[in-house]
Design a protein around this motif. Structure first.
Motif, PDB file in Angstrom:
ATOM      1  N   ILE A  68       0.884  -1.176   0.000  1.00  0.00           N
ATOM      2  CA  ILE A  68       0.000   0.000   0.000  1.00  0.00           C
ATOM      3  C   ILE A  68       0.916   1.218   0.000  1.00  0.00           C
ATOM      4  O   ILE A  68       1.642   1.461   0.966  1.00  0.00           O
ATOM      5  N   LEU A  69       0.913   1.964  -1.085  1.00  0.00           N
ATOM      6  CA  LEU A  69       1.929   2.971  -1.368  1.00  0.00           C
ATOM      7  C   LEU A  69       1.521   4.371  -0.919  1.00  0.00           C
ATOM      8  O   LEU A  69       0.384   4.795  -1.137  1.00  0.00           O
ATOM      9  N   SER A  70       2.466   5.089  -0.312  1.00  0.00           N
ATOM     10  CA  SER A  70       2.297   6.514  -0.025  1.00  0.00           C
ATOM     11  C   SER A  70       3.158   7.320  -0.986  1.00  0.00           C
ATOM     12  O   SER A  70       4.232   6.876  -1.398  1.00  0.00           O
ATOM     13  N   ASP A  71       2.694   8.513  -1.333  1.00  0.00           N
ATOM     14  CA  ASP A  71       3.452   9.406  -2.204  1.00  0.00           C
ATOM     15  C   ASP A  71       3.052  10.835  -1.865  1.00  0.00           C
ATOM     16  O   ASP A  71       1.861  11.130  -1.718  1.00  0.00           O
ATOM     17  N   GLU A  72       4.029  11.729  -1.740  1.00  0.00           N
ATOM     18  CA  GLU A  72       3.727  13.107  -1.327  1.00  0.00           C
ATOM     19  C   GLU A  72       2.812  13.821  -2.314  1.00  0.00           C
ATOM     20  O   GLU A  72       2.123  14.780  -1.956  1.00  0.00           O
ATOM     21  N   ARG A  73       2.755  13.359  -3.565  1.00  0.00           N
ATOM     22  CA  ARG A  73       1.864  13.984  -4.539  1.00  0.00           C
ATOM     23  C   ARG A  73       0.405  13.701  -4.232  1.00  0.00           C
ATOM     24  O   ARG A  73      -0.484  14.497  -4.569  1.00  0.00           O
ATOM     25  N   ILE A  74       0.117  12.571  -3.573  1.00  0.00           N
ATOM     26  CA  ILE A  74      -1.250  12.312  -3.109  1.00  0.00           C
ATOM     27  C   ILE A  74      -1.605  13.292  -1.999  1.00  0.00           C
ATOM     28  O   ILE A  74      -2.718  13.829  -1.962  1.00  0.00           O
ATOM     29  N   ASP A  75      -0.655  13.547  -1.096  1.00  0.00           N
ATOM     30  CA  ASP A  75      -0.873  14.545  -0.044  1.00  0.00           C
ATOM     31  C   ASP A  75      -1.155  15.914  -0.655  1.00  0.00           C
ATOM     32  O   ASP A  75      -2.056  16.641  -0.206  1.00  0.00           O
ATOM     33  N   LYS A  76      -0.375  16.272  -1.680  1.00  0.00           N
ATOM     34  CA  LYS A  76      -0.561  17.565  -2.343  1.00  0.00           C
ATOM     35  C   LYS A  76      -1.936  17.646  -3.001  1.00  0.00           C
ATOM     36  O   LYS A  76      -2.621  18.670  -2.921  1.00  0.00           O
ATOM     37  N   ALA A  77      -2.344  16.556  -3.658  1.00  0.00           N
ATOM     38  CA  ALA A  77      -3.654  16.528  -4.312  1.00  0.00           C
ATOM     39  C   ALA A  77      -4.768  16.716  -3.299  1.00  0.00           C
ATOM     40  O   ALA A  77      -5.756  17.422  -3.565  1.00  0.00           O
ATOM     41  N   LEU A  78      -4.631  16.111  -2.114  1.00  0.00           N
ATOM     42  CA  LEU A  78      -5.656  16.251  -1.091  1.00  0.00           C
ATOM     43  C   LEU A  78      -5.742  17.695  -0.599  1.00  0.00           C
ATOM     44  O   LEU A  78      -6.845  18.232  -0.402  1.00  0.00           O
ATOM     45  N   ILE A  79      -4.607  18.343  -0.397  1.00  0.00           N
ATOM     46  CA  ILE A  79      -4.603  19.747   0.023  1.00  0.00           C
ATOM     47  C   ILE A  79      -5.288  20.612  -1.031  1.00  0.00           C
ATOM     48  O   ILE A  79      -6.142  21.462  -0.717  1.00  0.00           O
ATOM     49  N   LEU A  80      -4.938  20.403  -2.300  1.00  0.00           N
ATOM     50  CA  LEU A  80      -5.530  21.186  -3.385  1.00  0.00           C
ATOM     51  C   LEU A  80      -7.038  20.977  -3.468  1.00  0.00           C
ATOM     52  O   LEU A  80      -7.805  21.936  -3.633  1.00  0.00           O
ATOM     53  N   LEU A  81      -7.479  19.740  -3.345  1.00  0.00           N
ATOM     54  CA  LEU A  81      -8.908  19.458  -3.460  1.00  0.00           C
ATOM     55  C   LEU A  81      -9.684  19.990  -2.258  1.00  0.00           C
ATOM     56  O   LEU A  81     -10.819  20.451  -2.403  1.00  0.00           O
ATOM     57  N   ASN A  82      -9.092  19.925  -1.063  1.00  0.00           N
ATOM     58  CA  ASN A  82      -9.751  20.521   0.097  1.00  0.00           C
ATOM     59  C   ASN A  82      -9.958  22.019  -0.114  1.00  0.00           C
ATOM     60  O   ASN A  82     -11.031  22.564   0.190  1.00  0.00           O
ATOM     61  N   GLU A  83      -8.943  22.693  -0.656  1.00  0.00           N
ATOM     62  CA  GLU A  83      -9.060  24.125  -0.931  1.00  0.00           C
ATOM     63  C   GLU A  83     -10.100  24.385  -2.020  1.00  0.00           C
ATOM     64  O   GLU A  83     -10.895  25.324  -1.926  1.00  0.00           O
ATOM     65  N   ALA A  84     -10.091  23.553  -3.057  1.00  0.00           N
ATOM     66  CA  ALA A  84     -11.043  23.728  -4.155  1.00  0.00           C
ATOM     67  C   ALA A  84     -12.472  23.513  -3.687  1.00  0.00           C
ATOM     68  O   ALA A  84     -13.385  24.275  -4.040  1.00  0.00           O
ATOM     69  N   PHE A  85     -12.701  22.479  -2.867  1.00  0.00           N
ATOM     70  CA  PHE A  85     -14.056  22.216  -2.376  1.00  0.00           C
ATOM     71  C   PHE A  85     -14.531  23.308  -1.436  1.00  0.00           C
ATOM     72  O   PHE A  85     -15.723  23.606  -1.374  1.00  0.00           O
ATOM     73  N   SER A  86     -13.614  23.904  -0.689  1.00  0.00           N
ATOM     74  CA  SER A  86     -13.983  25.015   0.174  1.00  0.00           C
ATOM     75  C   SER A  86     -14.499  26.189  -0.649  1.00  0.00           C
ATOM     76  O   SER A  86     -15.524  26.803  -0.314  1.00  0.00           O
TER      77      SER A  86
END
Length: 325
Positions: A68-86
């Motif tokens: 089960i892989l982690s990647d900092e780009r997934i973290d970045k995508a989550l931050i961007l989407l949280n901001e976009a949904f806000s």
């Protein structure tokens, strides 16, 4: 021993960064061999960086381990989407409605998409399209690169003015686009590795992140349907403030309803005994709360209540559950 081909048996959280390579710089394959001997069949990765991630995926495949892989780009995508949904919530529009899901640019189709994105306000959508053009942006399909600039021709007139708030609408769409690009890169880099089981998205989210998590899960599912998105939830001893819900059961139920995960996963550290082994001061307040809560009791109450809640939601929704102890 449990059937290793039927059940996921894992630990939290894989090989730590400081042990992933030997002092000579070679990958510590022996650490993964120790994982295998212990009876574990699935390894959650920290993000070791692209090169090491790839080496470790190859090594796990040779050993028969899944990842089960982690990647900092997934973290970045989550931050961007949280901001976009806000921003989308602030201005009451649909993010996906901005990214037209059709290549058609006839007037009837355009007007239909206006209603999808902006609840039946064609003028608002028209202004947005024009604002995109004037800021040098393109409107694209939600996951593709098909330009639909022809839409502009229907609406761009010299007398058309654009409300200032549309800059935030465009910012939200741009954040969404950047998030999709991040996830595309992750899938491009790792999807072909046979050892990959899925992508780790986030650990213990507040319910405010559920819309963005649902979007990440859906995007990854479209980009890479062969691999699952993994999200781990709080236990029932997390505070209601940490959950963002009126009860723990509500938290689980909302998570399934909004995010639509492949599996319901949570951790409950019941079997820790005694005071903390060492006094530490974590910079992250949330991590400090979790650490202190984990050692607050010799036998923490609620372990079986937690299982009952998860089992009830699992039976109700048909989504299987797992627990980290």
């Amino acid at each position: 021993m449990a059937d290793l081909n039927k059940f996921i048996i894992t630990n939290w959280c894989g090989v730590p960064h400081k042990f992933i390579r030997h002092t000579d710089g070679t990958l510590a394959v022996d650490r993964f061999e120790e994982v295998l001997v212990s009876g574990i069949n699935t390894v959650p990765f920290y993000d070791y960086g692209y090169k090491t991630n790839c080496e470790a995926l190859a090594a796990c495949h040779r050993l028969g381990l899944k990842v089960i892989l982690s990647d900092e780009r997934i973290d970045k995508a989550l931050i961007l989407l949280n901001e976009a949904f806000s921003l989308a919530s602030k201005h009451k529009f649909s993010l996906r409605g901005l990214f037209l899901k059709t290549r058609k640019v006839d007037k009837e189709t355009i007007e239909k998409n206006m209603k999808t994105a902006f609840g039946g306000s064609p003028d608002f959508f028209a202004n947005t399209v024009i604002a995109f053009k004037r800021r040098g942006s393109d409107i694209t399909t939600d996951l593709g690169d098909i330009e639909v600039k022809e839409i502009i021709n229907y609406f761009d007139t010299p007398n058309n003015t654009i409300p200032d708030m549309l800059n935030e609408v465009i910012d939200a769409a741009e954040k969404y686009r950047q998030a999709v690009e991040c996830l595309k890169e992750v899938v491009r880099d790792y999807a072909a590795y046979p050892a990959l089981l899925g992508y780790h998205i986030v650990d213990e989210p507040n319910s405010s992140a559920f819309p963005a998590l649902a979007e990440i899960r859906e995007i990854l599912s479209e980009l890479d349907p062969a691999h699952e998105s993994y999200i781990n939830l709080f236990p029932n001893y997390a505070s209601l403030e940490m959950l963002g819900n009126p009860s723990y059961y509500d938290h689980l139920e909302q998570f399934i309803r909004v995010v639509k995960p492949e599996i319901l996963s949570y951790d409950h550290y019941h079997f820790i005994k005694g005071a903390p082994m060492e006094q530490i001061n974590l910079a992250d307040e949330r991590e400090m709360q979790i650490y202190e809560a984990a050692f607050s009791k010799v036998e923490r109450a609620g372990f079986f209540d937690n299982i009952e809640d998860a089992m009830a939601v699992s039976h109700k929704t048909g989504v299987p559950f797992m627990i980290i102890i």
